[in-house]
Design an enzyme around this catalytic site. Structure first.
Site, short mmCIF file in Angstrom:
data_model
loop_
_atom_site.label_atom_id
_atom_site.label_comp_id
_atom_site.label_asym_id
_atom_site.label_seq_id
_atom_site.Cartn_x
_atom_site.Cartn_y
_atom_site.Cartn_z
N ILE A 90 -12.22 -5.89 8.08
CA ILE A 90 -11.35 -4.70 8.00
C ILE A 90 -11.87 -3.73 6.95
CG2 ILE A 90 -9.19 -5.69 8.90
CD1 ILE A 90 -8.51 -6.44 5.98
N LEU B 213 -18.17 -6.38 2.09
CA LEU B 213 -19.40 -5.80 1.54
C LEU B 213 -19.61 -6.18 0.08
CD1 LEU B 213 -19.10 -2.23 3.11
CD2 LEU B 213 -19.97 -4.34 4.13
N TYR C 126 0.81 -1.22 0.00
CA TYR C 126 0.00 0.00 0.00
C TYR C 126 0.85 1.28 0.00
CZ TYR C 126 -3.28 -3.56 1.75
OH TYR C 126 -4.02 -4.70 1.93
N ASN D 35 -19.19 1.68 11.45
CA ASN D 35 -18.63 0.33 11.43
C ASN D 35 -18.37 -0.19 12.85
OD1 ASN D 35 -18.65 0.31 8.62
ND2 ASN D 35 -16.53 1.00 8.44
N SER E 22 -12.11 2.95 5.11
CA SER E 22 -12.83 4.21 4.96
C SER E 22 -11.94 5.35 5.42
CB SER E 22 -14.13 4.20 5.80
OG SER E 22 -14.79 5.45 5.69
#
Length: 437
Positions: free
Chosen positions: A390, A348, A182, A402, A393
């Site tokens: 995890i 999701l 990342y 969450n 956002s």
């Protein structure tokens, strides 16, 4: 007949002077003159019209030719050069795949690239009252709901990542999920340092990161990476390190030859995984890492790791939601059989499938019953399956929502209804993402 009379007759339309039947007051000469004059004008008009049409066609063809030359000899070569330059640049970076995702996140993914700073003097929220944990073999307790630090525009901006980490910790969250891929370790480390300065104990924060197959793979590369990773995060230890993939770039390369000639101390993916696991085990024994695990592995890869008789596989992180295919479910069953805890990403549905998932009638009904969002229902389903989640956002409101998932419970009947959604898949997981060997 005068000249004026002839001119007047010559202006008549041809239909007014039929050749076979001349006017009584005229004669055949007048009729012939008028007819000849009208035919001449008609011929001139046809010539002019044909010329105009031909000229128009030539103009259009000329424009098309110019456009074609512009596209094929200017625009396409420029695009080719630009793409080649971009590929060359990405390939030359330390983590090419990470750089590629950075470009996608910054310039192609929808969403905001910013996260507001935490207001000065903001009161720390307590940890969720009904917080859930999983017990890991090294004695750690990992929270079941965390903050994913990947795959959105705000995950590739330094200030946004730093602010996101601080917001999540200030609001009571404690699990952070990062990765070398990342390219934001520095920003994550700054966010953790900010949180510690506000009074959040380091021992309460559970920091996960991942090592990417590539130049850091193998015993020597991983040993060096651990030290560098800790410096980037500004931490004395991390709670969990995962091998991000069993081999380089989603397993598109050969299992036995992909690393030959790469200047590494291993020559195959299997040999490199073994060297990496040995180095992570030694780091665990030194206290630099508390737990070790894997991500996106198949059972055969985990069997290779377990056969080394080194540190146990604590966690397996992989995609998890109600629509995972049967072959994916087999991996989950293997994890359960060997007491390997699971962390699910794309809880999701992932990407465009999130929008599809939110239209499912079953989820709408259950969400209305609990007065919760559909996202909370899906997160809670995973958690009650024993799978930590995890969701990522950069929005503080969404983080709080969450975390509120700890505050309710789905009934056995509701869990069964969501389980049944597997029979109506909204997405597919390409098998190449998890290599078979």
């Amino acid at each position: 007949m005068t000249l004026a009379t002839a001119d007047r007759y010559s202006n008549w339309k041809i239909r007014d002077l039929p050749v076979k039947k001349a006017p009584r007051s005229g004669n055949r000469i007048l009729c012939a003159l008028a007819t000849t004059s009208a035919q001449a004008r008609h011929a001139r008009r046809r010539i002019w019209t044909d010329s105009a049409c031909l000229s128009s066609k030539r103009t259009r063809m000329g424009l098309i030719g110019q456009c074609a030359r512009l596209v094929f000899f200017v625009i396409l070569p420029l695009i080719t050069v630009a793409v080649a330059a971009l590929v060359a640049y990405v390939s030359s970076t330390e983590y090419p795949l990470g750089t590629f995702f950075w470009f996608l996140g910054r310039y192609a993914m929808p969403g905001s690239t910013s996260t507001p700073p935490v207001p000065s003097g903001m009161t720390l929220s307590p940890r969720p009252a009904r917080e859930m944990f999983v017990d890991l073999p090294g004695g750690s307790k990992m929270p079941m709901l965390g903050l994913g630090l990947c795959c959105r525009p705000s995950a590739y901006d330094f200030d946004a990542v730093r602010n996101s980490v601080l917001w999540f910790l200030v609001q009571g969250g404690r699990l952070l999920d990062g990765a070398q891929l990342y390219l934001n370790h520095d920003a994550v480390g700054e966010g953790i340092k900010d949180a510690i300065a506000l009074g959040i104990p380091r021992e309460e924060i559970f920091m996960t990161t991942k090592i990417m197959p590539g130049k850091d793979f193998g015993y020597k590369g991983t040993t060096e990476w651990v030290d560098r990773m800790l410096k980037e995060l500004q931490l004395d230890y991390v709670d969990l390190v995962l091998i991000h993939f069993p081999r380089n770039f989603f397993g598109l390369f050969n299992e036995t030859t992909e690393y030959k000639g790469a200047g590494m101390d291993c020559e195959s993916a299997r040999e490199c995984r073994a060297g990496t696991w040995k180095a992570l085990t030694e780091a665990r024994e030194k206290g630099l890492i508390r737990e070790v695990g894997v991500s996106n592995f198949r059972p055969v890869h985990m069997e290779h790791i377990q056969a080394l008789n080194l540190a146990p596989i604590a966690v397996h992180q992989l995609q998890y939601h109600p629509w995972i295919p049967g072959w994916y479910q087999e991996i989950a069953e293997y994890n359960d059989k060997h007491n390997i805890k699971m962390t699910g990403y794309f809880s999701l549905g992932g990407g465009i499938n999130k929008a599809k998932a939110e239209t499912v009638a079953t989820l709408n009904t259950i969400a209305d019953h609990h007065n919760r969002s559909k996202a909370q229902i899906m997160l809670r389903w995973s958690m009650q399956k024993g799978v930590s989640v995890i969701p990522g956002s950069g929005n503080p409101h969404h983080m709080k929502e969450n975390l509120d998932t700890y505050g309710f419970e789905l009934s056995p009947a509701e869990m069964a209804q969501i389980d049944a959604l597997a029979s109506d898949p909204i997405m597919d997981i390409p098998e190449f993402m998890l290599p078979k060997e």
